[in-house]
Write a protein that holds these residues in place. Structure first.
Motif, PDB file in Angstrom:
ATOM      1  N   ALA A 187       8.246  -4.699   4.288  1.00 16.83           N
ATOM      2  CA  ALA A 187       9.514  -4.143   3.820  1.00 16.83           C
ATOM      3  C   ALA A 187       9.362  -2.689   3.410  1.00 16.83           C
ATOM      4  O   ALA A 187      10.289  -1.878   3.590  1.00 16.83           O
ATOM      5  N   ALA A 188       8.199  -2.329   2.869  1.00 20.49           N
ATOM      6  CA  ALA A 188       7.968  -0.966   2.394  1.00 20.49           C
ATOM      7  C   ALA A 188       7.981   0.068   3.509  1.00 20.49           C
ATOM      8  O   ALA A 188       8.082   1.270   3.243  1.00 20.49           O
ATOM      9  N   GLU A 189       7.905  -0.401   4.762  1.00 15.02           N
ATOM     10  CA  GLU A 189       7.957   0.504   5.905  1.00 15.02           C
ATOM     11  C   GLU A 189       9.385   0.775   6.359  1.00 15.02           C
ATOM     12  O   GLU A 189       9.620   1.616   7.223  1.00 15.02           O
ATOM     13  N   VAL A 190      10.348   0.063   5.770  1.00 16.82           N
ATOM     14  CA  VAL A 190      11.750   0.134   6.199  1.00 16.82           C
ATOM     15  C   VAL A 190      12.565   0.923   5.179  1.00 16.82           C
ATOM     16  O   VAL A 190      12.394   0.742   3.968  1.00 16.82           O
ATOM     17  N   ALA A 191      13.436   1.810   5.657  1.00 19.67           N
ATOM     18  CA  ALA A 191      14.333   2.530   4.746  1.00 19.67           C
ATOM     19  C   ALA A 191      15.351   1.558   4.156  1.00 19.67           C
ATOM     20  O   ALA A 191      15.780   0.625   4.840  1.00 19.67           O
ATOM     21  N   PRO A 192      15.742   1.711   2.884  1.00 19.92           N
ATOM     22  CA  PRO A 192      15.389   2.782   1.949  1.00 19.92           C
ATOM     23  C   PRO A 192      14.123   2.522   1.129  1.00 19.92           C
ATOM     24  O   PRO A 192      13.741   3.351   0.325  1.00 19.92           O
ATOM     25  N   TYR A 193      13.469   1.375   1.339  1.00 15.98           N
ATOM     26  CA  TYR A 193      12.251   1.071   0.583  1.00 15.98           C
ATOM     27  C   TYR A 193      11.175   2.125   0.812  1.00 15.98           C
ATOM     28  O   TYR A 193      10.397   2.443  -0.093  1.00 15.98           O
ATOM     29  N   SER A 194      11.137   2.678   2.026  1.00  8.33           N
ATOM     30  CA  SER A 194      10.108   3.655   2.380  1.00  8.33           C
ATOM     31  C   SER A 194      10.246   4.954   1.595  1.00  8.33           C
ATOM     32  O   SER A 194       9.324   5.777   1.592  1.00  8.33           O
ATOM     33  N   THR A 195      11.376   5.171   0.935  1.00 10.44           N
ATOM     34  CA  THR A 195      11.556   6.376   0.123  1.00 10.44           C
ATOM     35  C   THR A 195      11.179   6.148  -1.337  1.00 10.44           C
ATOM     36  O   THR A 195      11.238   7.076  -2.142  1.00 10.44           O
ATOM     37  N   ASN A 196      10.805   4.921  -1.675  1.00  2.00           N
ATOM     38  CA  ASN A 196      10.457   4.599  -3.053  1.00  2.00           C
ATOM     39  C   ASN A 196       9.001   4.979  -3.311  1.00  2.00           C
ATOM     40  O   ASN A 196       8.082   4.327  -2.820  1.00  2.00           O
ATOM     41  N   THR A 197       8.776   6.033  -4.083  1.00  2.00           N
ATOM     42  CA  THR A 197       7.419   6.514  -4.344  1.00  2.00           C
ATOM     43  C   THR A 197       6.857   5.976  -5.655  1.00  2.00           C
ATOM     44  O   THR A 197       5.754   6.353  -6.058  1.00  2.00           O
ATOM     45  N   THR A 198       7.590   5.090  -6.327  1.00  2.00           N
ATOM     46  CA  THR A 198       7.105   4.506  -7.571  1.00  2.00           C
ATOM     47  C   THR A 198       5.864   3.664  -7.318  1.00  2.00           C
ATOM     48  O   THR A 198       5.812   2.888  -6.361  1.00  2.00           O
ATOM     49  N   GLU A 199       4.858   3.809  -8.173  1.00  2.99           N
ATOM     50  CA  GLU A 199       3.639   3.013  -8.042  1.00  2.99           C
ATOM     51  C   GLU A 199       3.992   1.536  -8.120  1.00  2.99           C
ATOM     52  O   GLU A 199       4.746   1.118  -8.994  1.00  2.99           O
ATOM     53  N   ARG A 200       3.449   0.750  -7.189  1.00  2.00           N
ATOM     54  CA  ARG A 200       3.814  -0.654  -7.086  1.00  2.00           C
ATOM     55  C   ARG A 200       2.703  -1.557  -7.593  1.00  2.00           C
ATOM     56  O   ARG A 200       1.529  -1.369  -7.283  1.00  2.00           O
ATOM     57  N   THR A 201       3.083  -2.553  -8.377  1.00  2.00           N
ATOM     58  CA  THR A 201       2.160  -3.589  -8.833  1.00  2.00           C
ATOM     59  C   THR A 201       2.135  -4.714  -7.804  1.00  2.00           C
ATOM     60  O   THR A 201       3.194  -5.181  -7.364  1.00  2.00           O
TER      61      THR A 201
END
Length: 317
Positions: free
Chosen positions: A238-252
């Protein structure tokens, strides 16, 4: 008094009783059945009272699902609806839940199920000024190790379930619906994003012994407060798909999260079905939730997960 109005009142009022809810108009209810192929199939199954195979209907019995903290961003059933997406962008997600009595294994019909979660950038409706999302650039690879340093201003902190009063009137990605005669309830939403300190998750509550009226649901008590979790493989896709790909917050990650108890389905881990080559087409998430209908778990008692040290401190969101 409407549920939204009561959500603004003192915390002790929230804990005493299940508040009255106001249902949306018929048009909004009709819209709940609209969606992609996953959603259409799930809603059709629920309407017919069948189609339980995806949620493990063949299982002989179920374990109690782990209780968790309510978190600070709960708004008590402000919207009675199945389609909670509103105008939020993201990967379509059909969430199909079966609620059963963990002792008798019988489905619980007529229960009120709440779900709520952040959007693709980690923002909660009703708390936009307090949420900690991110954006502005592509993430750099998968996270390694636990997040370091203090959370940004406004980030949830501490291990309790302390409730925060809403700061705005937005209510996207929140909703409540009734389980059918087979214990199923289905929501149409989007794949959640993430914010610092927590893995990707969805909050839920199950309320029983109340009454469904023309105005919604009232009375009864909360027998379960929990969270649903997503496998890392799906989150990375999912992180490769917009808009998730614009989320630069550090992920746990799932294994780093201090709320998830690492027990699989019992801990709230969802079964996910999607096209491994194209997750953007949509995801079907299913789970059976085992509850004790005679118990009260409102999520404000600082629940500690099995296997988690009582002294552990976790973000509360």
């Amino acid at each position: 008094m409407t549920r939204h109005e009561e959500a603004q009142g003192p915390k002790h009022a929230r804990d005493l009783t299940r508040r009255k809810v106001i249902a949306l108009g018929a048009g909004a209810v009709a819209a709940a059945g609209v969606g992609g192929a996953f959603a259409a199939g799930a809603f059709a199954d629920e309407a017919g009272g069948a189609g339980g195979s995806a949620s493990g209907a063949a299982e002989a019995c179920y374990k109690l699902t782990s209780e968790t903290t309510e978190g600070p961003y709960y708004i008590d059933a402000d919207k009675i609806r199945q389609d909670i997406t509103e105008d939020k962008e993201g990967i379509p997600l059909t969430l199909r839940i079966k609620v059963v009595d963990a002792e008798t294994c019988k489905p619980l019909s007529g229960a009120a199920v709440d779900v709520w979660h952040c959007d693709a950038l980690g923002i909660y409706s009703g708390y936009e000024s307090m949420s900690t999302g991110g954006g502005g650039g592509a993430p750099t690879g998968a996270p390694t190790g636990a997040p370091s340093g203090p959370p940004p201003s406004g980030a949830p902190s501490g291990g309790g379930g302390g409730h925060e009063e809403p700061t705005d009137d937005e209510r996207y990605l929140r909703g409540t619906w009734k389980t059918d005669r087979s214990g199923f309830v289905t929501f149409k939403t989007i794949f959640p994003g993430w914010y610092r300190g927590r893995c990707v998750h969805i909050h839920t509550k199950v309320h029983v012994d109340g009454a469904w009226t023309d105005g919604g649901y009232e009375g009864g008590h909360t027998c379960h407060t929990g969270q649903f979790f997503f496998a890392e493989e799906a989150v990375l896709a999912a992180a490769e798909v917009a808009p998730y790909s614009t989320n630069t917050t550090e992920r746990t990650t799932l294994t780093e999260d201090t709320i998830y108890d690492q027990s699989g389905t019992t801990g709230g881990l969802l079964k996910l079905t999607y096209n491994k080559k194209d997750i953007a087409k949509g995801v079907l998430a299913t789970i059976t939730v085992g509850v004790d209908p005679d118990a009260t778990h409102d999520g404000t008692e600082d629940a500690v997960q099995p296997g988690t040290p009582a002294t552990a401190s976790a973000p509360a969101g």
